[in-house]
Design an enzyme around this catalytic site. Structure first.
Site: not given
Length: 303
Positions: A16-17, A208, A210, A241, A250
């Site tokens: 997803r991300d 989370h 990056h 992002c 990520n």
């Protein structure tokens, strides 16, 4: 030396991300195969879908098909991002195990990203949270820009604490503290995590990170020292992002698993199978992955 957690849960966010900002269309079949490979690798939680408007995130238009056709592994939580009730209904119909709502610790980012204030964004999620609870689904809250914002710069600790409280009061089972643009460093990470832990259960707070400035693994280690035992990562370091200029992906799952296993921490994950999944999806995208450990292990295999 601080005692580190004995086990860690990794939430794999690549499907997803990781994929949502890819310009080239990734087929539903490839996404399904990726999720199945990650399931086989032993992840306890996979972020597999996003029920947002395809107009905004075209790559996620196949989310229903993906959720319908993946081979679900017993014990794995399959999550979907749900920005509103329409998204929630779609996630419920697709048999998601967990729905994810997302706010920001930065007022400026909230306005740019979802066109409303932090308070308004939380109010929008109230019906989604209530519906999740009524239907017996897990509810996860994600707080972006908890360590810094591309528009306002510094984000005060109290801003993070405030949004953690709001997410807690909505009934979130887990709360992600996200470094959306990858600017944090170890000491700052510890301060933010300790602040969040004063408002919510430490064992249900996730990091989370990056890797924009190459600090993600250091920040994960710093979080482990505080007692955080849930981390998000993306196979091959996929992702970024769209609202944060220059923000890279990520932290790579392969790198995180390599670190944790080296520390003697149990993850339940087969690193070789993660490397396979990374090679597969990067093959679909036609480029080399961003995981140092993944690339090194793949090269070692090739001899």
């Amino acid at each position: 030396m601080n005692t580190l957690p004995k086990t860690v849960k990794i939430v794999e966010v690549g499907p997803r991300d990781g994929l949502q900002n890819e310009k080239e269309n990734v087929s539903a079949e490839a996404k399904i195969q990726l999720v199945d490979m990650l399931s086989a690798a032993g992840f306890a939680n996979i972020e597999a879908a996003s029920f947002v408007s395809p107009k905004w995130v075209p790559q996620m238009a196949t989310s229903r098909e993906v959720m319908d056709k993946i081979t679900r592994r017993a014990g794995t939580i399959y999550s979907a991002l749900t920005p509103n009730m329409q998204g929630f209904e779609a996630a419920l119909a697709a048999k998601a195990d967990e729905v994810v709502i997302f706010g920001s610790a930065s007022e400026a980012f909230s306005q740019k990203n979802i066109n409303c204030s932090i308070a308004e964004s939380i109010a929008r999620f109230e019906p989604v949270a209530a519906a999740a609870k009524a239907n017996g689904l897990r509810l996860r809250g994600s707080i972006s820009c908890s360590f810094g914002c591309p528009y306002q710069g510094e984000v005060p600790l109290e801003s993070v604490a405030d949004v953690v409280r709001r997410m807690r009061d909505l009934g979130c089972d887990e709360i992600d503290i996200a470094d959306t643009i990858g600017v944090s460093t170890a000491r700052k990470t510890q301060a933010v995590m300790e602040t969040a832990a004063r408002e919510f259960h430490l064992d249900r707070i996730a990091g989370h990170f990056h890797d924009t400035y190459g600090q993600a693994l250091a920040n994960i280690y710093a979080s482990l020292e505080v007692g955080v035992s849930i981390f998000h990562s993306s196979v091959s370091g996929l992702g970024g992002c769209p609202y944060a200029k220059g923000a890279t992906g990520n932290v790579a799952t392969e790198d995180v698993v390599y670190l944790l296993h080296g520390l003697g921490i149990e993850t339940g994950i087969d690193l070789d199978k993660v490397v396979d999944a990374g090679l597969f999806i990067m093959g679909q995208l036609g480029r080399k992955g961003n995981s140092r450990a993944g690339n090194a292990l793949a090269a070692k295999r090739a001899g």
